[in-house]
Motif scaffolding. Structure first.
Motif, short mmCIF file in Angstrom:
data_model
loop_
_atom_site.label_atom_id
_atom_site.label_comp_id
_atom_site.label_asym_id
_atom_site.label_seq_id
_atom_site.Cartn_x
_atom_site.Cartn_y
_atom_site.Cartn_z
N VAL A 27 0.82 -1.21 0.00
CA VAL A 27 0.00 0.00 0.00
C VAL A 27 0.86 1.26 0.00
CG1 VAL A 27 -1.64 1.36 1.36
CG2 VAL A 27 -1.96 -1.11 1.11
N THR A 82 -3.76 0.67 7.42
CA THR A 82 -3.72 -0.42 6.44
C THR A 82 -4.29 -1.72 6.99
OG1 THR A 82 -1.49 -1.25 7.01
CG2 THR A 82 -1.64 0.56 5.40
N LYS A 88 -11.40 1.33 5.93
CA LYS A 88 -11.28 0.00 5.35
C LYS A 88 -9.82 -0.34 5.03
CE LYS A 88 -15.92 0.16 3.36
NZ LYS A 88 -16.72 0.28 2.12
N GLY A 89 -9.28 -1.29 5.79
CA GLY A 89 -7.95 -1.81 5.54
C GLY A 89 -8.03 -3.28 5.16
N SER A 249 -5.17 -3.31 -2.03
CA SER A 249 -4.19 -2.26 -1.77
C SER A 249 -4.54 -0.98 -2.52
CB SER A 249 -2.77 -2.72 -2.13
OG SER A 249 -2.68 -3.06 -3.50
N VAL A 252 -7.24 0.66 -0.48
CA VAL A 252 -6.73 1.22 0.77
C VAL A 252 -5.91 2.48 0.50
CG1 VAL A 252 -5.29 0.79 2.80
CG2 VAL A 252 -6.84 -0.99 1.97
#
Length: 265
Positions: A27, A82, A88-89, A249, A252
């Motif tokens: 990320v 993350t 929202k991870g 990813s 995120v």
């Protein structure tokens, strides 16, 4: 006190830290000690008396608490985001909801394993899906360790940065209303639980057996079968796990941009 925290740790959900380190690096594009610690901090907080839902929804608060401060604290807060479910991870997409699946990615992948896990772990059928998703998570952890074996060393290195650990606990203690010493002990317990090497399916199964005992008072699980199910879990995700990581990813990163720029809902 450390022994008590260790038992509390085992009563919680199993933790798979290498996956969170790997995802945080995907990320953010980098991985340093504070980011690594942040990426697994929501799980560590469970050992300090937080409920899972609470510890996994603190990302914005921690970011706001640390923004404008030194780089290490900011990187730690980004690592936290993350991991969680709000914002929202990774755990949102793995556990709660992904695409049009009934739940998250790991739950969807776990469906073929439910009956085997129920039998191998001597658990009730109603807990089968929940526990089966842990076996997918262990399969993913095994996949990550085989793909990026250096992450285990990096994990241990981050926890050995005692000056950073002490600073983080001191700085975040007022926000969380937890004693800094208690937070440090939770981190120490987490580190000690993941010191075993090598990390393989046998070690993951042994670790899971301890958790099953302390959480459900079940004396033992079928270790050979559990090890085989972990390998099966890795096989089940092999075809699309990288697609999952790529999609999650990207989502995120979008969330992080909104939080950083103050545009989050």
């Amino acid at each position: 006190m450390v022994i008590k925290n260790f038992i509390v740790f085992l009563k919680g959900d199993c933790m798979y830290p290498l996956t969170h380190l790997y995802f945080a690096k995907r990320v953010l594009g980098y991985l340093d000690d504070p980011t690594a610690l942040g990426s697994i901090f929501p799980d560590i907080l469970i050992r300090s008396g937080f409920a899972w839902n609470e510890s996994h929804t603190l990302g914005k608060e921690i970011w706001r608490h640390f923004r404008g401060k030194e780089k290490d604290l900011v990187h730690f807060s980004l690592g936290v985001i993350t991991h969680g479910i709000e914002p929202k991870g990774l755990d949102y997409y793995s556990d709660e909801k992904y695409r049009n699946y009934e739940r998250g990615y790991c739950y969807e992948k776990a469906k073929p394993l439910i009956n085997r896990v129920v039998e191998a772990c001597n658990i009730s059928a109603e807990n089968g899906w929940w526990k089966a998703h842990n076996f997918i998570e262990m399969g993913v952890e095994l996949y990550i360790n085989e793909k990026s074996p250096q992450l285990l060393t990096f994990f241990q290195q981050a926890f050995s940065n005692t000056a950073l650990v002490r600073e983080l606990c001191r700085e975040i203690s007022p926000l969380l209303h937890r004693d800094a010493g208690l937070l440090e002990k939770s981190l120490l317990t987490f580190k000690s639980f993941f010191k075993e090497e090598p990390l393989d399916a046998r070690q993951l199964a042994l670790r899971y057996q301890r958790q099953i005992y302390f959480r459900h008072n079940i004396e033992s699980i079928d270790l050979a079968e559990s090890r085989d199910i972990i390998h099966k879990g890795k096989d089940l995700v092999a075809c699309d796990i990288e697609d999952f990581f790529a999609e999650a990813s990207a989502d995120v990163r979008h969330v992080l941009n909104e939080v950083i720029n103050g545009n989050e809902k």
